[in-house]
Motif scaffolding. Structure first.
Motif, short mmCIF file in Angstrom:
data_model
loop_
_atom_site.label_atom_id
_atom_site.label_comp_id
_atom_site.label_asym_id
_atom_site.label_seq_id
_atom_site.Cartn_x
_atom_site.Cartn_y
_atom_site.Cartn_z
N TYR A 158 42.97 -20.24 1.65
CA TYR A 158 41.51 -20.24 1.49
C TYR A 158 41.01 -21.62 1.07
N TYR B 172 37.15 -23.57 0.15
CA TYR B 172 35.73 -23.32 -0.06
C TYR B 172 34.99 -23.61 1.25
N PRO B 173 33.93 -22.83 1.54
CA PRO B 173 33.24 -23.03 2.83
C PRO B 173 32.76 -24.48 3.01
N ASN B 174 32.36 -25.13 1.93
CA ASN B 174 31.86 -26.49 2.08
C ASN B 174 32.97 -27.51 2.28
N GLU B 175 34.22 -27.05 2.26
CA GLU B 175 35.32 -28.00 2.38
C GLU B 175 35.83 -28.16 3.80
N TYR B 176 35.18 -27.47 4.76
CA TYR B 176 35.66 -27.59 6.12
C TYR B 176 35.58 -29.02 6.61
N SER C 82 40.04 -25.01 -4.55
CA SER C 82 40.35 -23.68 -5.05
C SER C 82 41.85 -23.55 -5.26
#
Lengths: 242, 272, 398
Positions: free
Chosen positions: C4, C6-10, C343
């Motif tokens: 996993y 964080y969504p902003n880490e793409y 994370s």
């Protein structure tokens, strides 16, 4: 005193010009409000604060729609503000006649919250959208502003499906939920306000597991696991001993 | 443990949304009066609202406030209405890589494995859990900028383009940010992103433009279960004060000494 | 992607260009420290590389901020870093550290060192070159013994100031990464020190390569004692650098904090080639063995007697390997630090763009540019020993 070597004044001019340029630039280019309230441009706060609002908030809706909001405020959806379902309504507040918020009839909106999902907190009312009157609009049976379950769920599995499924494949499959849990009637309509009980003594389990005539696995009630309650070690919905 | 007797759970709970008491009593009262006065002429289309909005924010004094948020994890149903509302309210880019707030789903297995996901921030729902019978605990956790009192992002900004306001909100100055992304690196919570069009750092503002008008943040407004609670951190009669009094609180990554102002109740040990 | 994030880490925030930045500043600091060996510590053997090292430092320093500038979301606002520097921000100091190093240290030292030559070149040449050299002297054409003595002693003092400044320049770059407490791969008190010593390693190796190549292409004879000395110092710096890196590694393993699991996965899955193969094996172990056995670092004349031609080849290869290793270090720090989620539950991937402003093409262009600048500067200010005007006798005692 001897005069300075020729290099020194020449270099001093270059460095002086560079430094002076920096100070002049600082004076000219630093934004006006920078540093007024901290190390930032105070005007930025104002421009952020001036952004347009899109969700008006329940209080704005109440100004005109008190007739809906009064019963809504007393019903089970009182925590669900208007714009959760009707969408952002500030445009409607600004131009009430020109812009109308959406009226939602789709099941998907309801199932966003009420479709069964094991990660949701216990007791939150959920249904299986495939099994529960598929394709019928929710609002055919439920009033969204003051929803009541049409009939309070008869079976505990309506909400506690994961326990029911576990129990169904366990040695305790034959037992009903009520064997161990006494739920007050209020629990059906307001689950968190009145929680069901659970066995509070060892003798409760001993009715079967300390009574050889029943033919179920037996333990020596006097010595086994004292002083704990049985369910503090054994998981009654799926007991490990077969 | 939460004193369930003391906390009126389920029935009669005061969420900011239903009570409509967004910031504090004074602001609330003023707001109601204003709304009452404003409502009828508005209905007739006589007065345009922007004038009223300006009037409202004009009376705002940042030094009288200090905001924080409470999140009760056991109330989150993962519906992601907050994520949707936030994207609308703040014009957050729609692509699934930019979020001011998002929902994480945790699935803890009996053997100690932890599976976390947040597909599109939770906006499109969550896929069914694989091997559903083999789950120890599972729950949703809303995440957002923690509006730290000691924010590493503000510390590292080379030019002063991100800052804490007097009312304790961490903001980005879009006209001053140089786009170096150091703040994004410094945030331990993944709460910042590079805005793809503006080329500056983007983040949660606690809906600052709403706060100054006496409204709660959009995510709090639309949370159907009251999992999000907003208000003043320090001793005023706001929903947050009540939340902080009656819950055991945790913050994310406390070891980093960022001193977050988003307080979690009933947070699981595996959340980070 | 695995696990996993964080969504902003793409989106990976700092790309290949930011790998380039510490690499370039490292070369600057390293080259300068090499130059100061001759000037301050009186290591006579490396004198032929003195001016070359200074000009190399200058050429790379000019290019060093370009990748940063190209990477900014709003490059046109970068001047704000001088206007309203946030004193709490490590990055805000960049402008000042850079300006200090460029203006006060490098340019000044080069100017003082070349002034006499520039005056003489101005007198000897005609046309625009004459005016160029006059312009560069800033009109300070006094060649009296007193003026030359001033050049010498001021230059020496500036070198003395320059050493801590070079330490500052690159230690500071390490601090930018080492002080990010959100990132367990970066957050380390050793980071500035590791950066510094890897900078010295890379700077010496670069000057060694440049010295060999420029001497060969000018059909001159390579000064073998000088080369041996360079190799010797390269070996010492490499030993210190490798020790610090190992210390950092062992320390992390031993402390085994919360992040150890994901960092272990990072090294195994994402950084195996760049860390284990390129950085440790090719960039450190092979050069250590090669230099340790053939250079006079451990035993006068080397552990094995080698003919000069072979030794040159070994030095050159080692220096090139060291460059690959140091670039890998920068990659492993900058990119490696972004390949795992904060994370601590997942790894992401980085795909290098080919073209585009942050792509491979730009990176190669920015890597070639300093050599082009160096070539241009060397045309104007030749650093070769034979073109140098005779230095004042016994400068150190002056």
């Amino acid at each position: 005193m001897r005069s300075l070597p020729q290099q020194v004044p020449r270099l001093a001019i270059v460095f002086g010009v560079a430094l002076g340029g920096l100070f002049v630039a600082r004076g000219l280019l630093i934004p006006d409000t920078f540093g007024d309230r901290g190390h930032y441009r105070a005007a930025a706060v104002d421009s952020i604060a001036a952004q347009p609002v899109k969700f008006a908030g329940r209080a704005e809706c109440a100004v005109c729609h008190d007739d809906v909001l009064k019963p809504h405020g007393a019903g089970n959806h009182r925590g669900v503000t208007c714009e959760v379902c009707h969408g952002p309504a500030q445009a409607h507040v600004l131009a009430p006649l020109e812009v109308k918020p959406s009226v939602v009839r789709k099941r998907e909106l309801c199932t966003a919250c009420h479709a069964f999902d094991p990660s949701r907190p216990l007791g939150f009312p959920q249904i299986d959208p495939v099994a529960h009157n598929p394709r019928a609009p929710c609002i055919g049976c439920h009033r969204p502003h003051t929803p009541e379950p049409p009939t309070p769920p008869e079976a505990c599995s309506a909400c506690h499906g994961h326990f029911a499924r576990q129990k169904a494949v366990s040695p305790h499959a034959a037992l009903t939920c009520e064997t161990c849990h006494q739920a007050p009637p209020q629990h059906r309509t307001n689950p968190r306000a009145a929680l069901p009980g659970k066995p509070e003594s060892r003798t409760f389990c001993g009715q079967c597991h300390g009574t050889p005539e029943t033919g179920v696995p037996q333990v020596e009630m006097e010595s086994h696991g004292q002083p704990n309650l049985c369910w503090q070690c054994h998981y009654p919905h799926y007991p490990e001993i077969r | 443990m939460t004193p369930d007797g003391a906390r009126p759970s389920g029935s009669g709970e005061v969420t900011p949304a239903q009570g409509g008491s967004p910031v504090d009593r004074r602001a609330f009262l003023g707001h109601v009066i204003e709304a009452a006065c404003a409502g009828s002429p508005l209905l007739l289309g006589v007065v345009k609202l922007p004038a009223l909005v300006a009037q409202e924010s004009g009376g705002y004094d940042a030094t009288e406030h200090f905001y924080g948020m409470g999140v009760d994890v056991t109330k989150c149903i993962g519906c992601a209405r907050c994520v949707a509302a936030c994207k609308i309210e703040n014009d957050v880019p729609e692509e699934p890589y930019f979020f001011n707030t998002w929902i994480e789903r945790y699935v803890l297995r009996p053997d100690g494995r932890v599976e976390v996901d947040s597909p599109n921030g939770g906006l499109d729902g969550f896929p069914p859990i694989e091997d559903e019978g083999n789950v120890l605990r599972t729950f949703f956790v809303p995440k957002l900028c923690n509006h730290c009192e000691n924010p590493p992002c503000v510390q590292v900004c080379p030019v002063g383009a991100t800052f804490i306001t007097e009312d304790g909100v961490v903001l980005v100055d879009e006209e001053y940010c140089i786009g170096c992304r150091y703040c994004i690196q410094a945030c331990p919570y993944g709460a910042r992103y590079m805005h793809p069009d503006k080329r500056v750092a983007g983040k949660c503002t606690f809906c600052y433009h709403r706060l100054v008008k006496g409204k709660v943040p959009a995510c709090v407004e639309v949370c159907p279960t009251g999992a999000r609670v907003f208000g003043e951190v320090e001793g005023r009669a706001t929903p947050l004060a009540q939340f902080m009094r009656f819950n055991d609180l945790q913050v994310l990554k406390p070891n980093l000494n960022t001193r977050p102002k988003v307080y979690y109740a009933n947070l699981d040990v595996e959340v980070r | 992607m695995q696990g996993y994030i964080y969504p902003n880490e793409y989106e990976l925030q700092w790309s290949l260009l930011i790998v380039l930045y510490p690499y370039l500043t490292g070369l600057v600091a390293g080259a300068f420290i090499l130059a100061s060996l001759e000037r301050v510590f009186n290591v006579k053997e490396v004198q032929p590389t003195y001016r070359l090292a200074l000009l190399t430092a200058l050429a790379f320093l000019i290019v060093a901020p370009l990748p940063l500038q190209a990477h900014l979301g709003h490059p046109e606002r970068s001047y704000q870093i001088f206007l309203t520097p946030n004193t709490k921000s490590a990055m805000a100091m960049f402008g000042f550290v850079y300006a200090w190093y460029l203006m006060v240290v490098l340019l000044l030292e080069i100017w003082l060192d070349y002034r006499k030559d520039m005056v003489q070149w101005a007198q000897a040449s005609t046309g625009w070159r004459r005016w160029l050299y006059y312009g560069l002297t800033l009109g300070a054409t006094d060649l009296s013994p007193r003026a030359l003595r001033f050049d010498e002693s001021a230059g020496r003092w500036i070198t003395i100031i320059g050493i801590p400044s070079a330490f500052l320049l690159h230690g500071y770059v390490g601090f930018i990464f080492g002080s990010v407490k959100a990132n367990p791969w970066w957050s380390s008190v050793l980071m500035p020190v590791v950066f510094l010593f890897s900078a010295i390693v890379s700077g010496i190796a670069l000057v060694l390569v440049l010295y060999m190549l420029t001497t060969m292409f000018r059909w001159q004879k390579i000064d073998m004692p000088c080369l041996d000395k360079l190799a010797q110092f390269l070996f010492y710096a490499l030993v210190v650098d490798a020790s610090l890196e190992s210390l950092d590694f062992i320390h992390r393993l031993y402390e085994a904090e919360e992040s150890i699991e994901i960092l272990g996965q990072l090294v195994e899955n994402r950084l195996f080639i760049s860390l284990i193969v390129l950085q440790v094996l090719i960039g450190t172990l092979i050069p250590l063995i090669a230099l340790g056995t053939t250079s006079p670092a451990l035993r006068k004349g080397g552990m094995f007697r080698t003919p000069p031609d072979l030794r040159q080849l070994i030095y050159l290869t080692s220096a090139v390997f060291v460059q690959i290793g140091i670039f890998s270090i920068r990659w492993n720090v900058v990119i490696g630090g972004q390949l795992f989620s904060k994370s601590l539950r997942g790894l992401t991937v980085y795909k290098v763009e080919l073209l585009g402003i942050e792509g491979l093409g730009m990176t190669i262009a920015l890597l070639v540019l300093p050599f082009a600048i160096l070539w241009a500067i060397a045309k104007i200010l030749p650093p070769w020993p034979e073109s140098e005007a005779v230095r004042p006798a016994a400068p150190q005692t002056a």
